[in-house]
Design an enzyme around this catalytic site. Structure first.
Site, PDB file in Angstrom:
ATOM      1  N   GLU A 167     -30.861  55.906 -75.666  1.00 47.78           N
ATOM      2  CA  GLU A 167     -29.437  55.987 -75.951  1.00 47.78           C
ATOM      3  C   GLU A 167     -28.697  56.274 -74.637  1.00 47.78           C
ATOM      4  OE1 GLU A 167     -29.367  57.621 -80.542  1.00 47.78           O
ATOM      5  OE2 GLU A 167     -29.776  59.059 -78.958  1.00 47.78           O
ATOM      6  N   HIS A 177     -30.825  59.281 -73.187  1.00 50.90           N
ATOM      7  CA  HIS A 177     -31.670  59.959 -74.183  1.00 50.90           C
ATOM      8  C   HIS A 177     -32.883  59.095 -74.537  1.00 50.90           C
ATOM      9  CE1 HIS A 177     -32.182  61.816 -78.415  1.00 50.90           C
ATOM     10  NE2 HIS A 177     -32.809  62.541 -77.518  1.00 50.90           N
ATOM     11  N   ASN A 183     -30.751  61.249 -83.543  1.00 49.43           N
ATOM     12  CA  ASN A 183     -30.966  62.625 -83.993  1.00 49.43           C
ATOM     13  C   ASN A 183     -30.002  63.052 -85.083  1.00 49.43           C
ATOM     14  OD1 ASN A 183     -33.185  63.009 -82.448  1.00 49.43           O
ATOM     15  ND2 ASN A 183     -32.143  64.107 -80.800  1.00 49.43           N
ATOM     16  N   SER A 234     -31.213  66.467 -76.301  1.00 52.19           N
ATOM     17  CA  SER A 234     -31.316  65.945 -77.666  1.00 52.19           C
ATOM     18  C   SER A 234     -30.047  66.189 -78.456  1.00 52.19           C
ATOM     19  CB  SER A 234     -32.440  66.667 -78.418  1.00 52.19           C
ATOM     20  OG  SER A 234     -33.665  66.475 -77.794  1.00 52.19           O
TER      21      SER A 234
HETATM   22  N1  CAA Z   1     -48.677  56.957 -73.889  1.00 51.07           N
HETATM   23  C1  CAA Z   1     -49.000  55.663 -73.877  1.00 51.07           C
HETATM   24  N2  CAA Z   1     -49.220  54.939 -75.007  1.00 51.07           N
HETATM   25  C2  CAA Z   1     -49.124  55.586 -76.182  1.00 51.07           C
HETATM   26  C3  CAA Z   1     -48.798  56.957 -76.259  1.00 51.07           C
HETATM   27  C4  CAA Z   1     -48.566  57.647 -75.043  1.00 51.07           C
HETATM   28  N3  CAA Z   1     -48.236  58.945 -75.014  1.00 51.07           N
HETATM   29  N4  CAA Z   1     -48.773  57.319 -77.564  1.00 51.07           N
HETATM   30  C5  CAA Z   1     -49.072  56.228 -78.271  1.00 51.07           C
HETATM   31  N5  CAA Z   1     -49.283  55.187 -77.441  1.00 51.07           N
HETATM   32  C6  CAA Z   1     -49.617  53.824 -77.809  1.00 51.07           C
HETATM   33  C7  CAA Z   1     -51.076  53.624 -78.126  1.00 51.07           C
HETATM   34  O1  CAA Z   1     -51.829  53.323 -76.966  1.00 51.07           O
HETATM   35  C8  CAA Z   1     -51.036  52.435 -79.084  1.00 51.07           C
HETATM   36  O2  CAA Z   1     -50.835  51.214 -78.405  1.00 51.07           O
HETATM   37  P1  CAA Z   1     -51.326  49.811 -79.034  1.00 51.07           P
HETATM   38  O3  CAA Z   1     -50.737  49.727 -80.402  1.00 51.07           O
HETATM   39  O4  CAA Z   1     -50.767  48.806 -78.092  1.00 51.07           O
HETATM   40  O5  CAA Z   1     -52.801  49.911 -79.034  1.00 51.07           O
HETATM   41  C9  CAA Z   1     -49.755  52.682 -79.853  1.00 51.07           C
HETATM   42  O6  CAA Z   1     -48.970  53.543 -79.056  1.00 51.07           O
HETATM   43  C10 CAA Z   1     -50.046  53.324 -81.163  1.00 51.07           C
HETATM   44  O7  CAA Z   1     -50.739  54.538 -80.914  1.00 51.07           O
HETATM   45  P2  CAA Z   1     -51.869  55.126 -81.881  1.00 51.07           P
HETATM   46  O8  CAA Z   1     -52.649  53.988 -82.479  1.00 51.07           O
HETATM   47  O9  CAA Z   1     -52.624  56.177 -81.151  1.00 51.07           O
HETATM   48  O10 CAA Z   1     -51.089  55.925 -82.983  1.00 51.07           O
HETATM   49  P3  CAA Z   1     -49.955  55.458 -83.943  1.00 51.07           P
HETATM   50  O11 CAA Z   1     -50.133  54.065 -84.379  1.00 51.07           O
HETATM   51  O12 CAA Z   1     -49.861  56.557 -84.921  1.00 51.07           O
HETATM   52  O13 CAA Z   1     -48.641  55.506 -83.025  1.00 51.07           O
HETATM   53  C11 CAA Z   1     -46.710  56.664 -82.326  1.00 51.07           C
HETATM   54  C12 CAA Z   1     -48.240  56.653 -82.360  1.00 51.07           C
HETATM   55  C13 CAA Z   1     -46.216  55.542 -81.456  1.00 51.07           C
HETATM   56  C14 CAA Z   1     -46.331  58.001 -81.732  1.00 51.07           C
HETATM   57  C15 CAA Z   1     -46.172  56.467 -83.796  1.00 51.07           C
HETATM   58  O14 CAA Z   1     -46.828  57.368 -84.667  1.00 51.07           O
HETATM   59  C16 CAA Z   1     -44.695  56.658 -83.894  1.00 51.07           C
HETATM   60  O15 CAA Z   1     -43.905  55.787 -83.596  1.00 51.07           O
HETATM   61  N6  CAA Z   1     -44.273  57.870 -84.382  1.00 51.07           N
HETATM   62  C17 CAA Z   1     -42.871  58.208 -84.511  1.00 51.07           C
HETATM   63  C18 CAA Z   1     -42.360  58.712 -83.193  1.00 51.07           C
HETATM   64  C19 CAA Z   1     -40.902  59.043 -83.250  1.00 51.07           C
HETATM   65  O16 CAA Z   1     -40.226  58.966 -84.256  1.00 51.07           O
HETATM   66  N7  CAA Z   1     -40.381  59.459 -82.091  1.00 51.07           N
HETATM   67  C20 CAA Z   1     -39.029  59.908 -81.974  1.00 51.07           C
HETATM   68  C21 CAA Z   1     -38.997  61.406 -82.079  1.00 51.07           C
HETATM   69  S1  CAA Z   1     -37.346  62.022 -81.993  1.00 51.07           S
HETATM   70  C22 CAA Z   1     -37.003  62.065 -80.360  1.00 51.07           C
HETATM   71  O17 CAA Z   1     -37.806  61.778 -79.525  1.00 51.07           O
HETATM   72  C23 CAA Z   1     -35.613  62.437 -79.992  1.00 51.07           C
HETATM   73  C24 CAA Z   1     -35.312  63.869 -79.815  1.00 51.07           C
HETATM   74  O18 CAA Z   1     -34.343  64.138 -79.100  1.00 51.07           O
HETATM   75  C25 CAA Z   1     -36.033  64.957 -80.474  1.00 51.07           C
HETATM   76  P1  NAD Z   2     -40.877  70.747 -72.597  1.00 51.84           P
HETATM   77  O1  NAD Z   2     -40.853  72.172 -73.004  1.00 51.84           O
HETATM   78  O2  NAD Z   2     -42.102  69.938 -72.867  1.00 51.84           O
HETATM   79  O3  NAD Z   2     -40.578  70.621 -71.026  1.00 51.84           O
HETATM   80  C1  NAD Z   2     -39.509  71.252 -70.371  1.00 51.84           C
HETATM   81  C2  NAD Z   2     -39.934  71.435 -68.911  1.00 51.84           C
HETATM   82  O4  NAD Z   2     -38.787  71.817 -68.160  1.00 51.84           O
HETATM   83  C3  NAD Z   2     -41.002  72.511 -68.733  1.00 51.84           C
HETATM   84  O5  NAD Z   2     -42.083  71.972 -67.995  1.00 51.84           O
HETATM   85  C4  NAD Z   2     -40.262  73.607 -67.956  1.00 51.84           C
HETATM   86  O6  NAD Z   2     -41.091  74.322 -67.068  1.00 51.84           O
HETATM   87  C5  NAD Z   2     -39.214  72.791 -67.211  1.00 51.84           C
HETATM   88  N1  NAD Z   2     -38.046  73.558 -66.792  1.00 51.84           N
HETATM   89  C6  NAD Z   2     -37.374  74.518 -67.472  1.00 51.84           C
HETATM   90  N2  NAD Z   2     -36.319  74.955 -66.732  1.00 51.84           N
HETATM   91  C7  NAD Z   2     -36.332  74.241 -65.568  1.00 51.84           C
HETATM   92  C8  NAD Z   2     -35.509  74.207 -64.426  1.00 51.84           C
HETATM   93  N3  NAD Z   2     -34.448  75.011 -64.296  1.00 51.84           N
HETATM   94  N4  NAD Z   2     -35.829  73.355 -63.423  1.00 51.84           N
HETATM   95  C9  NAD Z   2     -36.897  72.517 -63.528  1.00 51.84           C
HETATM   96  N5  NAD Z   2     -37.702  72.495 -64.614  1.00 51.84           N
HETATM   97  C10 NAD Z   2     -37.423  73.345 -65.613  1.00 51.84           C
HETATM   98  O7  NAD Z   2     -39.596  70.084 -73.271  1.00 51.84           O
HETATM   99  P2  NAD Z   2     -39.358  68.541 -73.645  1.00 51.84           P
HETATM  100  O8  NAD Z   2     -39.819  68.303 -75.027  1.00 51.84           O
HETATM  101  O9  NAD Z   2     -39.847  67.701 -72.525  1.00 51.84           O
HETATM  102  O10 NAD Z   2     -37.750  68.511 -73.691  1.00 51.84           O
HETATM  103  C11 NAD Z   2     -36.978  68.460 -72.514  1.00 51.84           C
HETATM  104  C12 NAD Z   2     -35.573  67.992 -72.860  1.00 51.84           C
HETATM  105  O11 NAD Z   2     -35.649  66.705 -73.483  1.00 51.84           O
HETATM  106  C13 NAD Z   2     -34.803  68.897 -73.822  1.00 51.84           C
HETATM  107  O12 NAD Z   2     -33.443  68.854 -73.487  1.00 51.84           O
HETATM  108  C14 NAD Z   2     -35.054  68.215 -75.157  1.00 51.84           C
HETATM  109  O13 NAD Z   2     -34.046  68.509 -76.102  1.00 51.84           O
HETATM  110  C15 NAD Z   2     -35.017  66.756 -74.757  1.00 51.84           C
HETATM  111  N6  NAD Z   2     -35.725  65.825 -75.646  1.00 51.84           N
HETATM  112  C16 NAD Z   2     -36.875  66.216 -76.252  1.00 51.84           C
HETATM  113  C17 NAD Z   2     -37.548  65.308 -77.074  1.00 51.84           C
HETATM  114  C18 NAD Z   2     -38.827  65.674 -77.754  1.00 51.84           C
HETATM  115  O14 NAD Z   2     -39.257  64.951 -78.658  1.00 51.84           O
HETATM  116  N7  NAD Z   2     -39.494  66.749 -77.372  1.00 51.84           N
HETATM  117  C19 NAD Z   2     -37.050  64.015 -77.235  1.00 51.84           C
HETATM  118  C20 NAD Z   2     -35.866  63.649 -76.553  1.00 51.84           C
HETATM  119  C21 NAD Z   2     -35.209  64.571 -75.776  1.00 51.84           C
END
Ligand code: CAA
Ligand code: NAD
Length: 325
Positions: A191, A179, A229, A156
């Site tokens: 990404e 990503h 991010n 991330s």
């Molecule tokens: N697997 C399969 N399908 C899924 C699912 C999953 N895990 N989660 C949700 N869905 C599907 C549902 O089946 C549903 O499909 P339909 O519309 O076709 O029926 C749809 O997604 C919507 O789901 P819900 O009705 O249950 O709930 P919702 O409308 O609240 O949507 C969500 C859920 C898609 C997660 C929505 O809330 C959303 O887009 N949230 C924002 C998520 C976001 O910003 N993600 C990025 C996080 S940052 C990141 O990931 C990067 C990082 O490095 C940290």
């Molecule tokens: P998570 O904690 O759900 O899963 C991480 C997994 O990696 C665990 O099951 C752990 O047992 C396993 N693990 C740790 N060390 C290991 C190793 N040496 N070999 C094999 N497996 C190992 O974490 P997550 O949310 O899936 O995040 C994983 C990566 O993806 C991180 O780099 C995170 O920054 C990135 N990411 C997270 C998100 C998010 O929304 N959570 C979104 C995009 C990217």
């Protein structure tokens, strides 16, 4: 047995001419990768990536540190696939079951990263957000994966070039960020992060793969937070600071952003969804270690976030974060 087969596959791959060794062919969106996909880390992201690749007919090996972690990953996939199946075959329970079994049948589980990457065309790492863990892991993966394989990190926030630091110049040419976003089966963006050392061919191959699994690629440079991010983390941290200043409750801040800004989730729902440990790793890393962001107030530590993480309240995955689940 698996190790022997993998060694043989690696040897055979090394004997093929360079053009054939390239792990990708641009023909046929659904078959952009010729070898297996190895996904390292079977948590919320890794299991989602494995699921989506298998749904698009790739053979996948999912790797984690223990059988228990792998079973958890398989559980995530099964649950998510059932939702997908219900939409695809609304009136046909048998077809739903067949679909789930078929996709899961393409995902092998392994606790051996070296064996899993022996015949992989693409390796995607999704383990804990820790630079040392990722560097050590990739050093081992690079020794075991076929020459032409793309090695990619789903980090991330960590610099892709730093993760690749211990690798050879040859490996760095085909080392990228890939990503994905959470929940992987639902979020369309990937990404594709290119370092200065990466070949254009590697970027093109990764873009073809991303399109082939039904996602939309956005190519960007290796800078902190890439695109999403870099914008999302300041937003989340500012929301936490609003809460710390007692401006409003978490519920009201979430409601405000959903109804006032049209976001699908409020910031606290999103923090819990991403995982508070991951958010802490990201902001602490940028604030303390840099990439040009040392001391940046946007990423300063938050007492509230630190407290929740210290208590193990990491969000949805542990049943408690800003909310209870
Ligand atoms: N697997 C399969 N399908 C899924 C699912 C999953 N895990 N989660 C949700 N869905 C599907 C549902 O089946 C549903 O499909 P339909 O519309 O076709 O029926 C749809 O997604 C919507 O789901 P819900 O009705 O249950 O709930 P919702 O409308 O609240 O949507 C969500 C859920 C898609 C997660 C929505 O809330 C959303 O887009 N949230 C924002 C998520 C976001 O910003 N993600 C990025 C996080 S940052 C990141 O990931 C990067 C990082 O490095 C940290
Ligand atoms: P998570 O904690 O759900 O899963 C991480 C997994 O990696 C665990 O099951 C752990 O047992 C396993 N693990 C740790 N060390 C290991 C190793 N040496 N070999 C094999 N497996 C190992 O974490 P997550 O949310 O899936 O995040 C994983 C990566 O993806 C991180 O780099 C995170 O920054 C990135 N990411 C997270 C998100 C998010 O929304 N959570 C979104 C995009 C990217």
């Amino acid at each position: 047995m698996i190790a022997a087969a993998s060694a043989l596959a690696a040897k055979t791959a090394a004997l093929r001419p360079a053009a054939q060794r390239a792990a990708f062919s641009s023909s046929g969106a659904a078959r952009a990768v010729s070898g297996r996909i190895a996904v390292i880390g079977g948590g919320q992201m890794g299991s989602g990536i494995a699921q989506v690749a298998a749904t698009h007919k790739h053979d996948v090996t999912l790797v984690d540190v223990s059988q228990e972690a792998l079973e958890r990953g398989r559980g995530y996939m099964a649950k998510s696939l059932k939702r997908v199946a219900k939409k695809q075959f609304p009136e046909d329970a048998q077809a739903q079951g067949r679909f789930v079994d078929e996709v899961l049948g393409r995902v092998s589980l392994s606790t051996s990263p070296a064996a899993a990457v022996g015949d992989a065309g693409l390796v995607i790492e999704a383990v804990v957000e820790n630079i040392k863990v990722k560097q050590e892991l990739f050093a081992g993966l690079a020794a075991a994966a076929p020459e032409g394989a793309i090695l990619a990190s789903n980090t991330s926030s960590l610099p892709i070039a730093r993760i690749a630091e211990p690798l050879s110049a040859e490996r760095k040419r085909r080392f990228l960020g890939l990503h994905f976003f959470n929940p992987v089966p639902q979020m369309k963006l990937v990404e594709v992060v290119r370092t200065d050392a990466a070949d254009q061919q590697a970027v093109d191959d990764a873009v073809a793969f991303v399109k082939g699994i039904g996602k939309v690629p956005a190519v960007c440079k290796d800078t902190p937070g890439f695109i999403v991010n870099r914008l999302l983390l300041p937003y989340m941290m500012e929301a936490i600071r609003l809460l710390e200043r007692d401006v409003a409750s978490a519920q009201d801040i979430d409601t405000a952003m959903k109804l006032g800004a049209g976001y699908p989730m409020g910031p606290f729902q999103l923090c819990d969804y991403v995982g508070l440990d991951t958010i802490k790793f990201i902001v602490d890393g940028w604030h303390k270690e840099g990439q040009g962001l040392v001391g940046d107030k946007l990423f300063a530590p938050s007492a509230k976030l630190d407290e929740l993480v210290a208590k193990g309240h990491l969000g949805v995955k542990t049943g408690k974060g800003f909310y209870e689940y």
